[in-house]
Design a protein around this motif. Structure first.
Motif, PDB file in Angstrom:
ATOM      1  N   ALA A 214       0.899  -1.301   0.045  1.00 39.96           N
ATOM      2  CA  ALA A 214       0.021  -0.020  -0.117  1.00 39.96           C
ATOM      3  C   ALA A 214       0.810   1.168   0.047  1.00 39.96           C
ATOM      4  CB  ALA A 214      -0.844   0.024   1.186  1.00 39.96           C
ATOM      5  N   PHE A 215       0.438   2.298  -0.436  1.00 35.80           N
ATOM      6  CA  PHE A 215       0.950   3.407  -0.543  1.00 35.80           C
ATOM      7  C   PHE A 215      -0.029   4.717   0.080  1.00 35.80           C
ATOM      8  CE2 PHE A 215       0.148   3.097  -5.059  1.00 35.80           C
ATOM      9  CZ  PHE A 215      -0.708   4.192  -5.240  1.00 35.80           C
ATOM     10  N   ALA A 216       0.876   5.701   0.393  1.00 33.47           N
ATOM     11  CA  ALA A 216      -0.435   6.683   0.936  1.00 33.47           C
ATOM     12  C   ALA A 216       0.529   8.178   0.893  1.00 33.47           C
ATOM     13  CB  ALA A 216      -0.408   6.421   2.528  1.00 33.47           C
ATOM     14  N   VAL A 217      -0.503   9.345   0.743  1.00 32.54           N
ATOM     15  CA  VAL A 217      -0.188  10.757   0.503  1.00 32.54           C
ATOM     16  C   VAL A 217      -1.011  11.540   1.425  1.00 32.54           C
ATOM     17  CG1 VAL A 217      -1.321  10.848  -1.763  1.00 32.54           C
ATOM     18  CG2 VAL A 217       1.060  12.174  -1.280  1.00 32.54           C
ATOM     19  N   GLY A 218      -0.364  12.556   1.678  1.00 34.49           N
ATOM     20  CA  GLY A 218      -1.409  13.523   2.498  1.00 34.49           C
ATOM     21  C   GLY A 218      -1.943  14.591   1.426  1.00 34.49           C
ATOM     22  N   THR A 219      -3.227  14.900   1.684  1.00 41.13           N
ATOM     23  CA  THR A 219      -3.908  15.771   0.890  1.00 41.13           C
ATOM     24  C   THR A 219      -4.729  16.784   2.021  1.00 41.13           C
ATOM     25  OG1 THR A 219      -5.989  14.987   0.912  1.00 41.13           O
ATOM     26  CG2 THR A 219      -4.378  13.828  -0.362  1.00 41.13           C
ATOM     27  N   PRO A 220      -5.026  17.805   1.296  1.00 49.41           N
ATOM     28  CA  PRO A 220      -5.905  18.852   2.311  1.00 49.41           C
ATOM     29  C   PRO A 220      -7.068  18.172   2.724  1.00 49.41           C
ATOM     30  CG  PRO A 220      -5.094  20.047   0.248  1.00 49.41           C
ATOM     31  CD  PRO A 220      -5.069  18.567  -0.001  1.00 49.41           C
ATOM     32  N   ASP A 221      -7.436  17.024   2.506  1.00 45.96           N
ATOM     33  CA  ASP A 221      -8.735  16.383   3.046  1.00 45.96           C
ATOM     34  C   ASP A 221      -8.099  15.311   3.729  1.00 45.96           C
ATOM     35  OD1 ASP A 221     -10.619  18.130   1.745  1.00 45.96           O
ATOM     36  OD2 ASP A 221     -10.139  17.008  -0.161  1.00 45.96           O
ATOM     37  N   GLY A 222      -6.986  15.128   4.120  1.00 45.14           N
ATOM     38  CA  GLY A 222      -6.510  13.904   4.898  1.00 45.14           C
ATOM     39  C   GLY A 222      -5.643  13.019   4.029  1.00 45.14           C
ATOM     40  N   VAL A 223      -5.413  11.962   4.502  1.00 42.85           N
ATOM     41  CA  VAL A 223      -4.325  11.145   3.963  1.00 42.85           C
ATOM     42  C   VAL A 223      -5.007  10.027   2.998  1.00 42.85           C
ATOM     43  CG1 VAL A 223      -2.705   9.173   4.216  1.00 42.85           C
ATOM     44  CG2 VAL A 223      -2.574  11.237   5.798  1.00 42.85           C
ATOM     45  N   VAL A 224      -4.742   9.857   1.891  1.00 43.79           N
ATOM     46  CA  VAL A 224      -5.208   8.906   0.998  1.00 43.79           C
ATOM     47  C   VAL A 224      -4.494   7.829   0.840  1.00 43.79           C
ATOM     48  CG1 VAL A 224      -6.171   8.610  -1.396  1.00 43.79           C
ATOM     49  CG2 VAL A 224      -6.618  10.728  -0.344  1.00 43.79           C
ATOM     50  N   LEU A 225      -4.838   6.501   1.386  1.00 44.90           N
ATOM     51  CA  LEU A 225      -4.430   5.305   1.182  1.00 44.90           C
ATOM     52  C   LEU A 225      -4.502   4.360  -0.177  1.00 44.90           C
ATOM     53  CD1 LEU A 225      -3.155   3.185   4.148  1.00 44.90           C
ATOM     54  CD2 LEU A 225      -4.252   2.262   2.014  1.00 44.90           C
ATOM     55  N   VAL A 226      -3.762   3.988  -0.861  1.00 42.90           N
ATOM     56  CA  VAL A 226      -4.181   3.058  -2.018  1.00 42.90           C
ATOM     57  C   VAL A 226      -3.435   1.484  -1.796  1.00 42.90           C
ATOM     58  CG1 VAL A 226      -4.006   2.737  -4.687  1.00 42.90           C
ATOM     59  CG2 VAL A 226      -4.309   5.149  -3.608  1.00 42.90           C
ATOM     60  N   SER A 227      -4.199   0.607  -1.777  1.00 42.48           N
ATOM     61  CA  SER A 227      -3.803  -0.785  -1.603  1.00 42.48           C
ATOM     62  C   SER A 227      -3.937  -1.636  -2.731  1.00 42.48           C
ATOM     63  CB  SER A 227      -4.402  -1.037  -0.207  1.00 42.48           C
ATOM     64  OG  SER A 227      -5.942  -1.657  -0.727  1.00 42.48           O
ATOM     65  N   LEU A 228      -3.135  -2.875  -2.563  1.00 41.46           N
ATOM     66  CA  LEU A 228      -3.329  -3.978  -3.472  1.00 41.46           C
ATOM     67  C   LEU A 228      -3.732  -4.916  -2.948  1.00 41.46           C
ATOM     68  CD1 LEU A 228      -2.529  -4.945  -6.439  1.00 41.46           C
ATOM     69  CD2 LEU A 228      -0.404  -5.361  -5.733  1.00 41.46           C
ATOM     70  N   GLY A 229      -4.619  -5.574  -3.613  1.00 44.83           N
ATOM     71  CA  GLY A 229      -5.219  -6.973  -2.869  1.00 44.83           C
ATOM     72  C   GLY A 229      -5.593  -7.752  -3.926  1.00 44.83           C
ATOM     73  N   GLY A 230      -6.056  -9.125  -3.576  1.00 50.73           N
ATOM     74  CA  GLY A 230      -6.543 -10.092  -4.503  1.00 50.73           C
ATOM     75  C   GLY A 230      -5.639 -11.273  -4.487  1.00 50.73           C
ATOM     76  N   PHE A 231      -6.249 -12.419  -4.903  1.00 48.49           N
ATOM     77  CA  PHE A 231      -5.544 -13.805  -5.004  1.00 48.49           C
ATOM     78  C   PHE A 231      -4.207 -13.705  -6.085  1.00 48.49           C
ATOM     79  CE2 PHE A 231      -9.486 -15.316  -3.321  1.00 48.49           C
ATOM     80  CZ  PHE A 231      -8.944 -15.886  -2.390  1.00 48.49           C
ATOM     81  N   ASP A 232      -4.331 -12.905  -6.933  1.00 51.61           N
ATOM     82  CA  ASP A 232      -3.451 -12.603  -8.122  1.00 51.61           C
ATOM     83  C   ASP A 232      -2.323 -11.472  -7.888  1.00 51.61           C
ATOM     84  OD1 ASP A 232      -4.429 -14.613  -9.682  1.00 51.61           O
ATOM     85  OD2 ASP A 232      -5.578 -13.791 -10.825  1.00 51.61           O
ATOM     86  N   SER A 233      -2.414 -10.889  -6.640  1.00 51.21           N
ATOM     87  CA  SER A 233      -1.928  -9.480  -6.391  1.00 51.21           C
ATOM     88  C   SER A 233      -0.125  -9.918  -6.413  1.00 51.21           C
ATOM     89  CB  SER A 233      -2.022  -9.304  -4.684  1.00 51.21           C
ATOM     90  OG  SER A 233      -1.695 -10.304  -3.992  1.00 51.21           O
ATOM     91  N   GLU A 234       0.389 -11.019  -6.516  1.00 57.84           N
ATOM     92  CA  GLU A 234       1.951 -10.880  -6.908  1.00 57.84           C
ATOM     93  C   GLU A 234       2.216 -11.450  -8.318  1.00 57.84           C
ATOM     94  OE1 GLU A 234       4.500 -10.251  -4.651  1.00 57.84           O
ATOM     95  OE2 GLU A 234       2.949  -9.086  -3.996  1.00 57.84           O
ATOM     96  N   GLU A 235       1.226 -11.495  -9.100  1.00 52.58           N
ATOM     97  CA  GLU A 235       1.340 -11.776 -10.555  1.00 52.58           C
ATOM     98  C   GLU A 235       2.027 -10.298 -11.221  1.00 52.58           C
ATOM     99  OE1 GLU A 235       0.940 -14.536 -12.296  1.00 52.58           O
ATOM    100  OE2 GLU A 235       0.490 -15.318 -10.420  1.00 52.58           O
ATOM    101  N   PRO A 236       2.793 -10.691 -12.377  1.00 58.31           N
ATOM    102  CA  PRO A 236       3.675  -9.416 -13.015  1.00 58.31           C
ATOM    103  C   PRO A 236       2.573  -8.590 -13.307  1.00 58.31           C
ATOM    104  CG  PRO A 236       4.622 -11.404 -13.324  1.00 58.31           C
ATOM    105  CD  PRO A 236       3.365 -11.947 -12.622  1.00 58.31           C
ATOM    106  N   GLU A 237       1.748  -8.773 -14.124  1.00 59.84           N
ATOM    107  CA  GLU A 237       0.621  -7.781 -14.593  1.00 59.84           C
ATOM    108  C   GLU A 237      -0.081  -7.024 -13.681  1.00 59.84           C
ATOM    109  OE1 GLU A 237      -1.482 -11.892 -14.827  1.00 59.84           O
ATOM    110  OE2 GLU A 237       0.714 -11.272 -15.132  1.00 59.84           O
ATOM    111  N   VAL A 238      -0.420  -7.683 -12.408  1.00 56.60           N
ATOM    112  CA  VAL A 238      -0.966  -6.819 -11.415  1.00 56.60           C
ATOM    113  C   VAL A 238      -0.065  -5.992 -10.928  1.00 56.60           C
ATOM    114  CG1 VAL A 238      -2.123  -7.370  -9.257  1.00 56.60           C
ATOM    115  CG2 VAL A 238      -2.655  -8.973 -11.155  1.00 56.60           C
TER     116      VAL A 238
END
Length: 234
Positions: free
Chosen positions: A196-220
């Motif tokens: 996951a990664f996160a960045v601060g914004t004027p509206d608070g921190v936004v966090l973006v995550s990766l998930g799912g059974f194929d989350s370690e596949e190269p295309e994902v």
């Protein structure tokens, strides 16, 4: 603590029935010209190191060796499938869906929370033949904390998290933070890597995550890398 796998599966089911979906690859604008710098700026987010001796710090990291996927549009801007305090690119055939529920009134809303954040957008890789998703989470009660602090709360709420490593990278004119760690599912009796990664914004921190059974596949991982490299605060 709920199983992270159960949370992910049930949250997907909740969103399938309760959110307003918008498909078609985002707003139709390519995100390659967003002006975002490549990861690895090595700037400190000023939040300090974790007290957990297993948690590391570095200047670069993430899905190394995976180039960003071909862009199929972007999400986050007004008029896109998900209006967010940030924008980021989405891979071709990945479909964004707004999570439009009141987390304080719905009985199942707790499934959409993890630590200090709640899911507000999901980008699903099903039509790209990937059982994976990239989710944008918003900080529920912004308190002026750093992206690192919010990530630490997110990781702590996962199932048996271990070996968290935090890195920083440039996101437009801001400094974002990424975490990579492992979590062990008691239900499936297996270990998986989480990102996951996160960045601060004027509206608070936004966090973006990766998930799912194929989350370690190269295309994902390439789809995740595209989101990371094109991240920009609106």
């Amino acid at each position: 603590m709920r199983s992270a796998v159960i949370r992910g599966v049930l949250a997907a089911a909740v969103m399938a029935g309760l959110v307003a979906g918008c498909s078609g690859g985002g707003d139709g604008k390519t995100s390659g010209a967003s002006g975002s710098k490549a990861p690895g700026a090595g700037k400190s987010d000023g939040s300090g190191k974790s007290d957990d001796s297993k948690n590391g710090d570095a200047d670069t990291g993430g899905a190394k060796g995976n180039p960003p996927a071909k862009s199929g549009g972007s999400v986050g801007a007004a008029g896109s499938a998900c209006k967010l305090p940030v924008t980021f690119g989405i891979a071709a055939k990945w479909e964004p869906t707004t999570v439009d529920i009141d987390p304080d009134s719905n009985d199942l809303a707790d499934l959409l929370r993890q630590g200090p954040v709640v899911i507000r957008c999901e980008v699903n890789g099903k039509k790209a033949d990937s059982i994976a998703f990239i989710r944008a989470h918003l900080e529920e009660s912004p308190a002026g904390g750093s992206p690192r602090k919010v990530l630490e709360g997110y990781v702590a709420a996962d199932e048996d998290p271990k070996g968290a490593t935090y890195t920083t990278f440039a996101a437009g004119g801001e400094t974002a933070t990424e975490v990579v760690y492992t979590t062990t599912s008691k239900l499936l009796e297996e270990e998986r890597k989480a990102r996951a990664f996160a960045v601060g914004t004027p509206d608070g921190v936004v966090l973006v995550s990766l998930g799912g059974f194929d989350s370690e596949e190269p295309e994902v991982l390439s789809a995740y890398e595209l989101a990371k490299q094109t991240l920009k605060v609106n």
